[in-house]
Design a protein around this motif. Structure first.
Motif, mmCIF file in Angstrom:
data_model
loop_
_atom_site.group_PDB
_atom_site.id
_atom_site.type_symbol
_atom_site.label_atom_id
_atom_site.label_comp_id
_atom_site.label_asym_id
_atom_site.label_seq_id
_atom_site.Cartn_x
_atom_site.Cartn_y
_atom_site.Cartn_z
ATOM 1 N N ASN A 185 -89.818 25.356 -95.067
ATOM 2 C CA ASN A 185 -90.657 24.182 -94.798
ATOM 3 C C ASN A 185 -90.417 23.693 -93.370
ATOM 4 O OD1 ASN A 185 -91.854 23.425 -97.581
ATOM 5 N ND2 ASN A 185 -89.682 23.770 -98.011
ATOM 6 N N LEU A 186 -91.489 23.166 -92.729
ATOM 7 C CA LEU A 186 -91.383 22.697 -91.350
ATOM 8 C C LEU A 186 -91.877 21.258 -91.239
ATOM 9 C CD1 LEU A 186 -91.122 23.089 -88.212
ATOM 10 C CD2 LEU A 186 -93.511 23.871 -88.275
ATOM 11 N N LEU A 187 -91.040 20.407 -90.626
ATOM 12 C CA LEU A 187 -91.457 19.053 -90.265
ATOM 13 C C LEU A 187 -91.216 18.877 -88.768
ATOM 14 C CD1 LEU A 187 -92.437 16.214 -91.117
ATOM 15 C CD2 LEU A 187 -90.031 15.579 -91.409
ATOM 16 N N SER A 188 -92.304 18.813 -87.993
ATOM 17 C CA SER A 188 -92.211 18.572 -86.548
ATOM 18 C C SER A 188 -92.436 17.096 -86.294
ATOM 19 C CB SER A 188 -93.271 19.385 -85.804
ATOM 20 O OG SER A 188 -92.958 20.750 -85.828
ATOM 21 N N MET A 189 -91.635 16.517 -85.399
ATOM 22 C CA MET A 189 -91.765 15.083 -85.127
ATOM 23 C C MET A 189 -91.969 14.847 -83.636
ATOM 24 S SD MET A 189 -88.944 13.340 -87.635
ATOM 25 C CE MET A 189 -87.545 13.639 -86.566
ATOM 26 N N THR A 190 -92.776 13.851 -83.310
ATOM 27 C CA THR A 190 -92.966 13.466 -81.913
ATOM 28 C C THR A 190 -93.133 11.964 -81.802
ATOM 29 O OG1 THR A 190 -94.318 13.739 -79.937
ATOM 30 C CG2 THR A 190 -95.478 13.871 -82.028
ATOM 31 N N ALA A 191 -92.536 11.408 -80.743
ATOM 32 C CA ALA A 191 -92.710 9.975 -80.455
ATOM 33 C C ALA A 191 -93.758 9.797 -79.364
ATOM 34 C CB ALA A 191 -91.385 9.363 -80.017
ATOM 35 N N THR A 192 -94.417 10.891 -78.968
ATOM 36 C CA THR A 192 -95.532 10.810 -78.022
ATOM 37 C C THR A 192 -96.804 10.887 -78.840
ATOM 38 O OG1 THR A 192 -94.226 11.951 -76.340
ATOM 39 C CG2 THR A 192 -96.602 11.834 -75.990
ATOM 40 N N PRO A 193 -97.358 9.750 -79.231
ATOM 41 C CA PRO A 193 -98.545 9.784 -80.092
ATOM 42 C C PRO A 193 -99.687 10.538 -79.416
ATOM 43 C CG PRO A 193 -97.651 7.559 -79.931
ATOM 44 C CD PRO A 193 -96.984 8.376 -78.880
ATOM 45 N N ILE A 194 -100.368 11.356 -80.190
ATOM 46 C CA ILE A 194 -101.465 12.158 -79.671
ATOM 47 C C ILE A 194 -102.721 11.786 -80.453
ATOM 48 C CG2 ILE A 194 -102.249 14.517 -79.227
ATOM 49 C CD1 ILE A 194 -99.173 15.238 -79.899
ATOM 50 N N GLU A 232 -103.503 7.141 -75.344
ATOM 51 C CA GLU A 232 -104.929 7.331 -75.043
ATOM 52 C C GLU A 232 -105.187 7.089 -73.562
ATOM 53 O OE1 GLU A 232 -107.638 8.229 -76.579
ATOM 54 O OE2 GLU A 232 -107.422 7.950 -78.736
ATOM 55 N N LYS A 233 -104.597 6.018 -73.030
ATOM 56 C CA LYS A 233 -104.788 5.681 -71.624
ATOM 57 C C LYS A 233 -104.138 6.729 -70.719
ATOM 58 C CE LYS A 233 -107.259 2.022 -71.988
ATOM 59 N NZ LYS A 233 -108.634 2.033 -71.448
ATOM 60 N N ASP A 234 -102.951 7.183 -71.099
ATOM 61 C CA ASP A 234 -102.255 8.206 -70.317
ATOM 62 C C ASP A 234 -103.061 9.496 -70.304
ATOM 63 O OD1 ASP A 234 -100.219 8.937 -68.657
ATOM 64 O OD2 ASP A 234 -98.766 9.350 -70.230
ATOM 65 N N LEU A 235 -103.681 9.774 -71.438
ATOM 66 C CA LEU A 235 -104.515 10.967 -71.577
ATOM 67 C C LEU A 235 -105.709 10.896 -70.630
ATOM 68 C CD1 LEU A 235 -104.594 13.504 -73.383
ATOM 69 C CD2 LEU A 235 -106.052 12.234 -74.942
ATOM 70 N N GLU A 236 -106.312 9.708 -70.547
ATOM 71 C CA GLU A 236 -107.464 9.514 -69.646
ATOM 72 C C GLU A 236 -107.046 9.688 -68.188
ATOM 73 O OE1 GLU A 236 -109.179 5.672 -70.267
ATOM 74 O OE2 GLU A 236 -109.469 5.998 -72.418
ATOM 75 N N ILE A 237 -105.865 9.149 -67.859
ATOM 76 C CA ILE A 237 -105.441 9.119 -66.462
ATOM 77 C C ILE A 237 -104.861 10.458 -66.003
ATOM 78 C CG2 ILE A 237 -103.806 8.048 -64.841
ATOM 79 C CD1 ILE A 237 -104.071 5.502 -66.670
ATOM 80 N N ARG A 238 -103.968 11.035 -66.817
ATOM 81 C CA ARG A 238 -103.249 12.226 -66.349
ATOM 82 C C ARG A 238 -103.706 13.517 -66.988
ATOM 83 N NH1 ARG A 238 -97.250 12.456 -66.472
ATOM 84 N NH2 ARG A 238 -97.380 11.724 -68.613
ATOM 85 N N GLY A 239 -104.406 13.433 -68.118
ATOM 86 C CA GLY A 239 -104.808 14.662 -68.798
ATOM 87 C C GLY A 239 -103.713 15.158 -69.730
ATOM 88 N N PRO A 240 -104.074 15.936 -70.753
ATOM 89 C CA PRO A 240 -103.120 16.354 -71.771
ATOM 90 C C PRO A 240 -102.070 17.323 -71.284
ATOM 91 C CG PRO A 240 -105.230 17.421 -72.090
ATOM 92 C CD PRO A 240 -105.431 16.408 -71.015
ATOM 93 N N GLY A 241 -102.395 18.086 -70.220
ATOM 94 C CA GLY A 241 -101.403 19.051 -69.726
ATOM 95 C C GLY A 241 -100.135 18.363 -69.285
ATOM 96 N N GLN A 242 -100.278 17.259 -68.535
ATOM 97 C CA GLN A 242 -99.119 16.511 -68.078
ATOM 98 C C GLN A 242 -98.524 15.683 -69.203
ATOM 99 O OE1 GLN A 242 -97.645 16.711 -65.241
ATOM 100 N NE2 GLN A 242 -99.114 17.977 -64.140
ATOM 101 N N LEU A 243 -99.383 15.034 -69.971
ATOM 102 C CA LEU A 243 -98.924 14.130 -71.034
ATOM 103 C C LEU A 243 -98.076 14.863 -72.058
ATOM 104 C CD1 LEU A 243 -99.000 11.514 -72.735
ATOM 105 C CD2 LEU A 243 -101.187 12.253 -73.610
ATOM 106 N N LEU A 244 -98.521 16.050 -72.471
ATOM 107 C CA LEU A 244 -97.855 16.755 -73.559
ATOM 108 C C LEU A 244 -96.923 17.857 -73.082
ATOM 109 C CD1 LEU A 244 -101.016 17.085 -75.807
ATOM 110 C CD2 LEU A 244 -99.288 15.304 -75.873
ATOM 111 N N GLY A 245 -96.842 18.049 -71.780
ATOM 112 C CA GLY A 245 -95.976 19.091 -71.261
ATOM 113 C C GLY A 245 -96.514 20.477 -71.500
ATOM 114 N N TYR A 246 -97.864 20.643 -71.504
ATOM 115 C CA TYR A 246 -98.440 21.941 -71.829
ATOM 116 C C TYR A 246 -99.029 22.655 -70.629
ATOM 117 C CZ TYR A 246 -97.729 21.753 -76.775
ATOM 118 O OH TYR A 246 -97.146 21.728 -78.002
#
Length: 818
Positions: free
Chosen positions: A542-551, A743-757
């Motif tokens: 079983n897998l439980l992944s957790m994040t405090a960076t809401p997406i 949501e605001k960070d996503l608008e400003i920086r984009g998901p690549g930076q926000l999520l480290g992808y």
């Protein structure tokens, strides 16, 4: 006039009066205007019913037929219903107009570049076979990962310069991109007095409205020769007509073009190559010019027509997308902005569609993994734990717990992503999940990205689980060899219930007796391959992944489509919102007085810096420098501690433990404390150079305070002159809601930076377009579901099977998922 042009004019002439009448009806508040001959609704009904000579696709015929029926009933609709109908009709007509333009421009582009076609070449031909490519150019292209024509076509521009804004000289405004057609008045070229390797060319150009100076710089020995000067002088003869495209700058001498694109218009021909159009810019080495690369693209772009399309013609029509070949041509050489937007849309869709296909195939594979083993409950830990903790779970936590219980009771292993804001109680859910597995006499693993966080979790687990006689061990890269050996033996024998650790858990020597659950904290810091290596240490784990960076949920579906998603949406009762203020360095004396008062009242403070040591390259404050300043000049009677990533594990633990015991009043640190340190007594967070951090990271740092029931403060220090009006920092000052901030960070920086992808393998233009393409994400997911439903083993879809199952040739999806 060609047949294509005639057909476009036919459609445009049909659309134009319809759009005009729709605009008039809208301006008159949807009252059903009466024109010269008939009412508005009758005109629309007749126009949208008679479509025989327009040769439209089935999609448009169906839409317009539905609209015509509604217009026949227009008098029975209320004002809002009429408004909706008019808006939808206008959108549909605009979409048709745009698509017709794109089809024509694509056909036109294809014919323009067909002259470069070589019958001896194909999509998979080596680049060395292209005329004009020698050994040196081939080596440069190979270094970029380009080996054949297909690779070259797949090397997309990183951005674009839009030179379509063509104006007269008198209307030029500073700091904007323009294209001007003008005549040369004066020409000069000379060596710079300050740099012997720099040559400067000045041209004065004029049109019927005014004149302007154009300056070009040439750096290098080859540009200072007499032959180069002579060649330039022979090109730019006064009276020659040229096209200038670039940014207008304002200097003390007036407006001028600095380093623009310049093209000589032979025989006053204005159908120029690069100026006046949208120019693609590529990521290239210094030795490879952008213009040279564009010329190379022009030679091979015709082979895009041979590019296999993973969508059928039926799918392309129903999804309103461009064919793959047209999108590849337009992504490199866009004739206009509409063509570029539609091309990006198609290419983004393909990557999202393949991603969703891969997710659904993996989910289907996991669902087949259902185990026949049943684990009888041998220990009774969960209820005992819930009875002993000094608080009640929030409703949101209880909902998530019910979802997890349901997953674990199923024969198919759980794959769930848990999102929760800072301090929302994810750790308790992790402990509860592990206890459910321990009751079945299986083991659990808790994996985290840093030793600081691993130590924090380990201590928490000991505090909560020692009274329940649960065995917990910690394994990191710094675990002593003797202790490591003991842990590994006990783990294999089943004597360790829960193993907490960092990347050390991936090691082959780490063997579980019966691994039933993996919990991953800060999951976006781990790749899928790493995740699977740990999961494969058990049988149907079983897998439980957790994040405090809401997406945002739509984005989460596109990035974690193989996981079910749970959210903790409320904080535990009693938490007082953190008061956040933006201040300048001029206010530091007042701030330090506030800190002194808080410390006198028994509280503690964090001071966060972006760097460990001062840097000549960056004008930023450093942890060591501020530590010295605060401890030696400001807080003389208080203990100041220093924490950063260069300290070894023992040194870090000594500092953290001293801070936990309130032996250190002020902790100066880098972002190493972003996650994992829980000190309820800390009430002040000070962040230097706050404008240099992302919103979500600032929110994470702020979450280190406000963990008790007392009032807490976060001070964002900015060295930027406009820092007090910084939009990003204002978001943080306004809200404590992690989902809103994300949501605001996503608008400003984009998901690549926000999520480290950014290192994920997904192209930048896919990542950067995700926030604004929620509809496209849903479409991609829906289409993938339709394909899997109709053809679960991809027996009919040979190309998809080849891409996703057999060899994973698509490097973006392959890198991202593997």
């Amino acid at each position: 006039m060609t047949n294509n042009k005639q057909y476009i004019n036919l459609i445009k002439n049909w659309i134009r009066p319809l759009q005009k009448s729709l605009t008039l009806e809208s301006e008159n508040k949807f009252t059903n205007l009466h024109g010269r001959k008939q009412f508005f609704n009758d005109y629309l009904y007749e126009s949208l019913s008679n479509l025989e000579n327009l040769k439209l696709t089935d999609e448009y015929i169906k839409l317009f037929s539905e609209f015509s029926i509604k217009y026949s009933q227009y008098n029975n609709l209320d004002s809002n219903q009429r408004k909706r109908l008019v808006i939808d009709t206008r959108k549909c007509l605009l979409k048709l107009s745009t698509s017709i333009d794109l089809i024509y421009s694509s056909k036109n582009t294809t014919s323009n570049y067909s002259r470069f076609a070589d019958s001896n070449l194909s999509l998979y031909s080596d680049i060395s076979l292209i005329k004009s490519i020698g050994k040196v150019t081939k080596k440069k292209l190979n270094e970029l990962g380009i080996f054949n024509i297909k690779d070259l076509i797949n090397y997309f521009p990183r951005t674009y310069l839009d030179y379509t804004n063509r104006v007269k000289i008198v209307n030029l405004k500073p700091d904007n991109l323009y294209t001007c057609i003008a005549t040369i008045k004066k020409f000069s070229i000379y060596k710079s007095q300050n740099n012997s390797n720099l040559s400067i060319m000045n041209i004065v150009i004029f049109d019927e409205t005014s004149s302007i100076k154009v300056t070009k710089f040439f750096l290098g020995k080859r540009y200072r020769s007499y032959s180069f000067y002579t060649s330039q002088k022979s090109l730019y003869i006064p009276g020659t007509k040229i096209a200038i495209s670039g940014k207008v700058k304002l200097s003390e001498y007036g407006k001028n073009f600095i380093d623009p694109q310049i093209e000589i218009l032979n025989n006053n021909d204005e159908s120029f190559n690069f100026s006046g159009k949208i120019m693609p810019l590529y990521s290239l080495s210094e030795s490879f010019s952008n213009i040279s690369f564009i010329k190379l693209i022009k030679k091979v772009i015709i082979y895009s027509k041979d590019y296999p399309d993973l969508l059928t013609q039926k799918q392309i029509s129903s999804l309103s997308l461009l064919p793959k070949s047209d999108s590849l041509i337009n992504i490199h050489l866009p004739p206009n902005q509409d063509a570029l937007i539609e091309s990006k849309k198609r290419l983004v869709f393909d990557e999202l569609f393949l991603l969703q296909m891969k997710f659904l195939l993996r989910k289907r594979k996991n669902n087949k993994k259902s185990t026949n083993r049943t684990f009888a409950q041998k220990r009774f830990l969960l209820q005992d734990f819930l009875n002993k903790i000094p608080f009640q779970l929030t409703k949101s936590q209880e909902k998530v717990l019910d979802e997890i219980k349901l997953d674990i009771s199923d024969l198919t292993p759980m794959s769930r992503l848990l999102q929760g804001d800072v301090g929302s109680g994810k750790t308790i859910i992790a402990i509860v999940s592990l206890l459910i597995i321990l009751e079945k006499d299986q083991q659990g693993a808790l994996m985290v990205p840093t030793e600081v966080l691993a130590n924090q979790h380990y201590k928490n687990l000991l505090k909560y689980l020692n009274p329940l006689s649960v065995s917990v061990e910690l394994l990191t890269g710094n675990t002593p060899q003797k202790k490591r050996k003991e842990i590994l033996i006990n783990l294999k024998n089943g004597m360790v219930d829960i193993l907490v650790g960092t990347h050390a858990l991936f090691e082959d020597k780490v063997i579980f007796n019966s691994l039933g659950m993996v919990v991953i904290d800060e999951q976006h810091r781990f790749g899928v391959t790493q995740r699977n290596r740990l999961l494969n240490k058990g049988d149907n784990t079983n897998l439980l992944s957790m994040t405090a960076t809401p997406i945002p949920r739509t984005l989460a579906l596109s990035l974690y489509g193989d996981l079910d998603i749970s959210q903790i949406t409320e904080l535990p009762p009693g938490r007082v919102p953190i008061i956040t203020k933006i201040i300048t360095e001029d206010d530091l004396d007042k701030l330090f007085s506030l800190v002194e008062n808080e410390i006198d009242n028994g509280k503690q403070a964090y001071v966060i810096l972006p760097l460990i040591e001062d840097s000549e390259k960056m004008n930023l404050s450093s942890a060591k420098n501020i530590f010295q300043y605060l401890s030696e000049e400001i807080f003389l009677k208080n203990k100041v501690g220093l924490l950063h990533g260069k300290l070894n594990s023992d040194e870090k633990n000594i500092v953290i433990n001293s801070f936990l015991k309130n032996e250190i009043s002020i902790l100066v640190s880098t972002t190493v404390i972003e996650v994992g340190i829980d000190v309820p007594n800390a009430s002040i967070m000070i962040i230097y150079n706050s404008e240099r951090f992302g919103l979500s990271q600032l929110h994470q740092l702020r979450g280190r305070v406000g963990r008790g029931t007392h009032k807490s403060f976060c001070y964002l220090i900015t060295s930027d002159k406009n820092g007090l009006e910084n939009k990003r920092l204002k978001v943080l000052e306004k809200s404590n809601d992690g989902f809103y901030i994300a949501e605001k960070d996503l608008e400003i920086r984009g998901p690549g930076q926000l999520l480290g992808y950014k290192q994920s393998g997904l192209p930048d233009f896919v990542l950067d377009n995700l926030p604004n393409n929620k509809v496209l994400i849903e479409k991609a997911r829906e289409e993938a579901q339709n394909v899997i439903k109709d053809d679960p083993d991809l027996r009919k879809n040979f190309m998809l099977k080849d891409l996703l199952i057999d060899n994973s040739d698509n490097k973006f999806v392959h890198d991202f998922l593997n």
